[in-house]
Design a protein around this motif. Sequence first.
Motif, PDB file in Angstrom:
ATOM      1  N   THR A 126      35.412  38.400 111.015  1.00  0.00           N
ATOM      2  CA  THR A 126      36.303  37.346 110.521  1.00  0.00           C
ATOM      3  C   THR A 126      36.444  36.202 111.527  1.00  0.00           C
ATOM      4  OG1 THR A 126      38.257  38.465 111.433  1.00  0.00           O
ATOM      5  CG2 THR A 126      37.621  39.009 109.173  1.00  0.00           C
ATOM      6  N   ASP A 127      35.717  36.286 112.644  1.00  0.00           N
ATOM      7  CA  ASP A 127      35.854  35.295 113.713  1.00  0.00           C
ATOM      8  C   ASP A 127      34.900  34.109 113.520  1.00  0.00           C
ATOM      9  OD1 ASP A 127      37.855  36.392 115.384  1.00  0.00           O
ATOM     10  OD2 ASP A 127      36.422  37.885 116.107  1.00  0.00           O
ATOM     11  N   PRO A 128      35.427  32.884 113.591  1.00  0.00           N
ATOM     12  CA  PRO A 128      34.561  31.696 113.552  1.00  0.00           C
ATOM     13  C   PRO A 128      34.016  31.411 114.950  1.00  0.00           C
ATOM     14  CG  PRO A 128      36.857  31.032 113.610  1.00  0.00           C
ATOM     15  CD  PRO A 128      36.852  32.534 113.616  1.00  0.00           C
ATOM     16  N   VAL A 129      32.729  31.572 115.125  1.00  0.00           N
ATOM     17  CA  VAL A 129      32.107  31.322 116.427  1.00  0.00           C
ATOM     18  C   VAL A 129      31.445  29.948 116.373  1.00  0.00           C
ATOM     19  CG1 VAL A 129      30.380  32.105 118.081  1.00  0.00           C
ATOM     20  CG2 VAL A 129      31.751  33.780 116.808  1.00  0.00           C
ATOM     21  N   PRO A 130      31.918  28.987 117.191  1.00  0.00           N
ATOM     22  CA  PRO A 130      31.409  27.613 117.108  1.00  0.00           C
ATOM     23  C   PRO A 130      29.920  27.520 117.412  1.00  0.00           C
ATOM     24  CG  PRO A 130      33.453  27.688 118.357  1.00  0.00           C
ATOM     25  CD  PRO A 130      33.024  29.115 118.166  1.00  0.00           C
ATOM     26  N   THR A 131      29.241  26.673 116.678  1.00  0.00           N
ATOM     27  CA  THR A 131      27.860  26.315 116.984  1.00  0.00           C
ATOM     28  C   THR A 131      27.875  25.136 117.964  1.00  0.00           C
ATOM     29  OG1 THR A 131      27.740  24.724 115.173  1.00  0.00           O
ATOM     30  CG2 THR A 131      27.148  27.017 114.669  1.00  0.00           C
ATOM     31  N   LYS A 132      26.707  24.800 118.512  1.00  0.00           N
ATOM     32  CA  LYS A 132      26.631  23.634 119.403  1.00  0.00           C
ATOM     33  C   LYS A 132      27.010  22.360 118.654  1.00  0.00           C
ATOM     34  CE  LYS A 132      23.187  25.542 122.588  1.00  0.00           C
ATOM     35  NZ  LYS A 132      21.818  25.405 123.151  1.00  0.00           N
ATOM     36  N   VAL A 133      26.569  22.266 117.415  1.00  0.00           N
ATOM     37  CA  VAL A 133      26.932  21.100 116.601  1.00  0.00           C
ATOM     38  C   VAL A 133      28.436  21.066 116.374  1.00  0.00           C
ATOM     39  CG1 VAL A 133      26.722  20.044 114.308  1.00  0.00           C
ATOM     40  CG2 VAL A 133      24.699  20.955 115.455  1.00  0.00           C
ATOM     41  N   GLY A 134      29.023  22.227 116.152  1.00  0.00           N
ATOM     42  CA  GLY A 134      30.463  22.300 115.932  1.00  0.00           C
ATOM     43  C   GLY A 134      31.258  21.813 117.121  1.00  0.00           C
ATOM     44  N   VAL A 135      30.850  22.226 118.310  1.00  0.00           N
ATOM     45  CA  VAL A 135      31.547  21.800 119.528  1.00  0.00           C
ATOM     46  C   VAL A 135      31.519  20.280 119.646  1.00  0.00           C
ATOM     47  CG1 VAL A 135      31.474  21.847 122.046  1.00  0.00           C
ATOM     48  CG2 VAL A 135      31.157  23.970 120.761  1.00  0.00           C
ATOM     49  N   VAL A 136      30.373  19.692 119.336  1.00  0.00           N
ATOM     50  CA  VAL A 136      30.205  18.239 119.485  1.00  0.00           C
ATOM     51  C   VAL A 136      30.977  17.471 118.415  1.00  0.00           C
ATOM     52  CG1 VAL A 136      28.524  16.354 119.354  1.00  0.00           C
ATOM     53  CG2 VAL A 136      27.970  18.432 120.631  1.00  0.00           C
ATOM     54  N   GLU A 137      30.863  17.912 117.148  1.00  0.00           N
ATOM     55  CA  GLU A 137      31.407  17.104 116.049  1.00  0.00           C
ATOM     56  C   GLU A 137      32.911  17.254 115.862  1.00  0.00           C
ATOM     57  OE1 GLU A 137      27.509  16.541 113.162  1.00  0.00           O
ATOM     58  OE2 GLU A 137      29.205  17.715 112.423  1.00  0.00           O
TER      59      GLU A 137
END
Length: 540
Positions: free
Chosen positions: A421-432
């Motif tokens: 159930t955990d959302p693990v950020p992607t590299k794109v997520g961290v940036v955007e």
Amino acid sequence: MPLSRRTFLGGGLAAAAVAVTGTPLLSGCASDKKNQAAANLAVKLPTYQRYTGVKPDLPGTDLVLDGFLKYPANPIRAITEKPGDGQPITFMTNIPGAIPPAADKNAFWQALNERLGSELQISMASNDEYSNKFATRVAGGDLPDVINIPPSTVQIPGLLKAKCLDLTEHLSGDAVKKYPFLANIPTEYWKGCVYNGGIYAVPVPRGMSRTSLPLYRSDLLAAKGIDNPAPKNFEEFLALCQELTAAKQNRWAWTRVPLAYIRQMLGLPNGYAEDGGKFTAMVEHEANTDALEAARKMFAAGVVNPDTFSAAGSARKQWFNGGTAVFDLDSFVAWNQYYADSTAGDSFGVNMLDVPGFSGGEGKPWMGAALNNITAFNKSSKHSAETLLKVANWMAAPFGTEEYLFRKYGVAGRHYELKGTDPVPTKVGVVETGIGLQYISDSALSLYWAGKPAVPQNQHKIQQKIAPRLVFDASYGLYSDTLSKDGARINGVLTDLENQIMQGKKPVSAWAPAVKTWLSAGGDKIKAELGQAFSDAAGR
């Protein structure tokens, strides 16, 4: 009229505001100030109504924050209607990380606009540059609909009265319940939003989450066989720093000299202390000479990156994340931000050091500042106060809701991947996702890191340990006109001297006469004004 950061902090904003509004930021009349103090005390603060829709795994207290080992499954969508009114809403803010892609190239920003029902147009600056940008926008009369106002802003009351909406009728007492997630912000945080006899802003709460102690790279310490660093006094602490320094390998124990931490070891006050209605400043405490001598000793020992006095805060953060430094004096907010910014993979680890007494026993940690900033709404905005408050309410939806999941992590599959159930950020997520939404409004921080339950466990553990010893700033919620106008200037002189002493360019003996000058230049007046404000509050 462009302003430098120095003229802004030194009072240039007051002059700029006269040019923009035709009136001073705050009248100098003593009776006006007394009447304003009475009016402020008469304001009924928003009713606190705690949100109970999500149960924490690690329950908090009035000081310790709630902790979660995983993100709740099937999070509740708590707000059904779009808060926007269909028209663009402008916002200016600082951001802690790199400037993200613009809206036309940012899928998160585009999805946000769709959810809000209004295009959110954001003007951003780095933490280091925001004061300059804010001062310039105020001086030019060019303010957005939603304004991130730093607590250090010169003469906030006059700026708010001249340029911002009075929100009292919308937020005072039970009226706030129309905005349930603003009502979920504890009453204490609203004290910093009361000016001119009204509620002029929404708080961005911090408190315990901004309590700062040494963060350390636990992975780098583990590589040296150190799993639980716990120095018992300053000398053991310095020895640990020396053990972790390898200048030839471009590694130092510290990003900067941890003077505030040494002061906590010595039990110095947090900003201002109050006793019997009389205020004293931390800088007056006689133990400052011991703190400065210890700080000078650290720098002379070579355990601090030698570029620290010329580097920006962003560079120091890069040293810590890149392993050039092992320790950084920062907060629980920064703890999470370091994980967000890390590119070191699963081996990366952060933990926090408790504060020992300087010569043994326990030190006295300083409670973090109650507010990161306050958010006000432009009096000239074409949007209604209700629309802007609905947007702030949406931004304050707490941990465990679907709104929080989107606001902090973005869109599944692009900005994060679910692991359980955990959302693990992607590299794109961290940036955007780093567009500064948390500075419009926010819920109190919850202790959590996706996929790493040890992070909230470590955070909760250290908070429980330090909570009984926290020292609070007695000046919070009390307004001093002199502190607002001249505090940054006269405090800046002492900060410059601290830096000179720590580098060995001035002797520790220069401190005492500088404090006497500080007192005569405004320090005594600040203490008197805080004492009067305290007395007024006590007689409410």
